[in-house]
Design a protein around this motif. Sequence first.
Motif, PDB file in Angstrom:
ATOM      1  N   VAL A  88     -60.946  25.510  27.404  1.00  0.00           N
ATOM      2  CA  VAL A  88     -59.894  24.742  28.679  1.00  0.00           C
ATOM      3  C   VAL A  88     -60.100  23.194  28.199  1.00  0.00           C
ATOM      4  O   VAL A  88     -61.204  22.660  28.057  1.00  0.00           O
ATOM      5  N   VAL A  89     -58.775  23.091  28.200  1.00  0.00           N
ATOM      6  CA  VAL A  89     -58.458  21.332  28.630  1.00  0.00           C
ATOM      7  C   VAL A  89     -57.292  20.345  29.422  1.00  0.00           C
ATOM      8  O   VAL A  89     -56.959  21.169  29.788  1.00  0.00           O
ATOM      9  N   PHE A  90     -57.875  19.274  30.061  1.00  0.00           N
ATOM     10  CA  PHE A  90     -57.484  19.018  30.331  1.00  0.00           C
ATOM     11  C   PHE A  90     -56.208  17.158  30.301  1.00  0.00           C
ATOM     12  O   PHE A  90     -57.168  16.936  29.029  1.00  0.00           O
ATOM     13  N   GLY A  91     -55.345  17.769  29.692  1.00  0.00           N
ATOM     14  CA  GLY A  91     -54.222  17.231  29.131  1.00  0.00           C
ATOM     15  C   GLY A  91     -53.392  18.016  28.328  1.00  0.00           C
ATOM     16  O   GLY A  91     -53.015  19.020  28.458  1.00  0.00           O
ATOM     17  N   PRO A  92     -51.966  17.526  28.262  1.00  0.00           N
ATOM     18  CA  PRO A  92     -50.946  18.066  27.906  1.00  0.00           C
ATOM     19  C   PRO A  92     -50.357  18.657  26.863  1.00  0.00           C
ATOM     20  O   PRO A  92     -51.415  18.088  25.560  1.00  0.00           O
ATOM     21  N   SER A  93     -49.759  19.771  26.451  1.00  0.00           N
ATOM     22  CA  SER A  93     -49.005  20.114  25.136  1.00  0.00           C
ATOM     23  C   SER A  93     -48.614  19.143  24.513  1.00  0.00           C
ATOM     24  O   SER A  93     -47.823  17.644  25.057  1.00  0.00           O
ATOM     25  N   ARG A  94     -48.312  19.283  23.351  1.00  0.00           N
ATOM     26  CA  ARG A  94     -46.970  18.777  22.687  1.00  0.00           C
ATOM     27  C   ARG A  94     -46.043  18.554  23.081  1.00  0.00           C
ATOM     28  O   ARG A  94     -45.303  17.347  22.944  1.00  0.00           O
ATOM     29  N   ASN A  95     -45.677  19.463  23.085  1.00  0.00           N
ATOM     30  CA  ASN A  95     -44.335  19.637  24.002  1.00  0.00           C
ATOM     31  C   ASN A  95     -44.089  18.557  25.402  1.00  0.00           C
ATOM     32  O   ASN A  95     -43.440  17.958  25.496  1.00  0.00           O
ATOM     33  N   ALA A  96     -45.076  19.273  26.464  1.00  0.00           N
ATOM     34  CA  ALA A  96     -45.087  17.818  27.558  1.00  0.00           C
ATOM     35  C   ALA A  96     -45.216  17.226  27.291  1.00  0.00           C
ATOM     36  O   ALA A  96     -44.615  16.420  28.088  1.00  0.00           O
ATOM     37  N   ALA A  97     -46.242  16.414  26.084  1.00  0.00           N
ATOM     38  CA  ALA A  97     -46.725  14.839  25.459  1.00  0.00           C
ATOM     39  C   ALA A  97     -45.130  14.334  25.159  1.00  0.00           C
ATOM     40  O   ALA A  97     -45.396  12.723  25.314  1.00  0.00           O
ATOM     41  N   ARG A  98     -44.052  14.809  24.798  1.00  0.00           N
ATOM     42  CA  ARG A  98     -42.777  14.015  24.919  1.00  0.00           C
ATOM     43  C   ARG A  98     -42.372  13.560  26.207  1.00  0.00           C
ATOM     44  O   ARG A  98     -41.729  12.362  26.118  1.00  0.00           O
ATOM     45  N   ILE A  99     -43.027  13.524  27.144  1.00  0.00           N
ATOM     46  CA  ILE A  99     -42.078  12.814  27.870  1.00  0.00           C
ATOM     47  C   ILE A  99     -42.183  11.145  28.566  1.00  0.00           C
ATOM     48  O   ILE A  99     -42.509  10.320  28.825  1.00  0.00           O
TER      49      ILE A  99
END
Length: 428
Positions: A88-99
Amino acid sequence: MRVALIGSGGREHALALKIAESPGLEELFVIPGNPGIKSIAQNITIDSSNHQAVVGFCSEKKIDLVVIGPEKPLTEGLADSLRSAGFVVFGPSRNAARIEGEKSFAKQLMQKSNIPTAAFKVFLKEDYNEAITYLHATKYPVVIKADGIAAGKGVIIADTFEDAKEALKECFINCSFGSAGNKVVVEEFMTGQEASIFAITDGTDFILLPAAQDHKRIHDGDLGKNTGGMGAYAPTPFVGGEELKIVSKQIIKPTLEAMKSTGSEFVGCLYCGIMLTAQGPKVVEFNCRFGDPETQVVLPLLKGDFLQLLYSAAIGKINKQAVQISDGTSICVVIASRNYPDSSEKGIEIFGLENFPYESSHIIHAGTKEVNGKIVTDGGRVLGLVTSIEKSDLKLCKEKAYEAISKIKFDGMQYRKDISDKGILAKR
Ligand code: AMP
Ligand code: GLY
């Protein structure tokens, strides 16, 4: 709950302190952590770019939640590696971190969803001539941004065509920002007060934490070079209930919907940097993580169970009642080493740390190292002095902060003397 936190800066020290307050915490590990964190958690020397090593550690320690602090591991896809392994991770995926990692991605997403932001145009390296033609005709000042992450240095405000041409040259010809500058975003220049707002989200639903104001320039009066942030305070009077409602409705909600609809659901902390323009709040930037030093002032304003908030968001069912917002005030004054932001002096002994906590102030470690039992400087931003009081009184909070800072000494230390002044003046 057994928790692993990734990162080593002031933001992670502040996160560790808040997580450590939670009654649900069994054990906290910080990868790699810093000397300030040592008394509240276990520092673990693992390179977070080594996903296999991080996953292996989390398996061995039976970790229930991983919280990822900095943008680098997020844009490198550490959250994806951990989720694939069942964590379980608090933090976005690589794709979402593109923001955060691709400014053009964020701008195009905002344009499509009618989210208020500065007007812009994107140019590729091969569009150099077209970019020059555009810059000839545009209004000044204009803002030129390298598309990728450029350690806070990729934003250039050009007052004239000559400056803009120079900025373009830095990106496309001198390649000063590496591949981050292969694409640039040219933006309309906005004016107004800036604020940073964190949305904690499970991908669909979210809560907003109190708005903070950062101080990015090195010298008092917002003069001199841009830095990683020389101090912050929260809450800022520039963002009232009305602005928060607008940010919620016109910015965060449509952004999360757009992310979800493109298959890049954003789970974690969405940092929204806004400018309060005459036309209302507009987005300056999104980051895919908590801000530094804003986290140091926002978290002390939260009552309740912060760890529960992070965990519930990470499993996709945010518990918005997990935390409540206090009526307090917080200020963080960053103490930097000599020559920051051009360079940083390392290995200089720091004196006076034993005086803390002192009244309402505590010390956050950002760039320190322990050598033979002594704490020495190890970076540009060395410490953060955080003062938190229980009432809404910025002026009193500032007085207490600057009284406490006199207890810290090291050769070459520098800090701004005007952290929170804009907020104090606004209140009069
Ligand atoms: P960023 O890295 O995008 O946050 O930009 C760094 C700083 O540059 C911001 O905090 C602003 O002070 C300034 N900035 C960025 N974009 C604009 C804009 N469109 N208009 C005016 N100032 C800007
Ligand atoms: N304080 C600015 C940032 O975290 O990006």
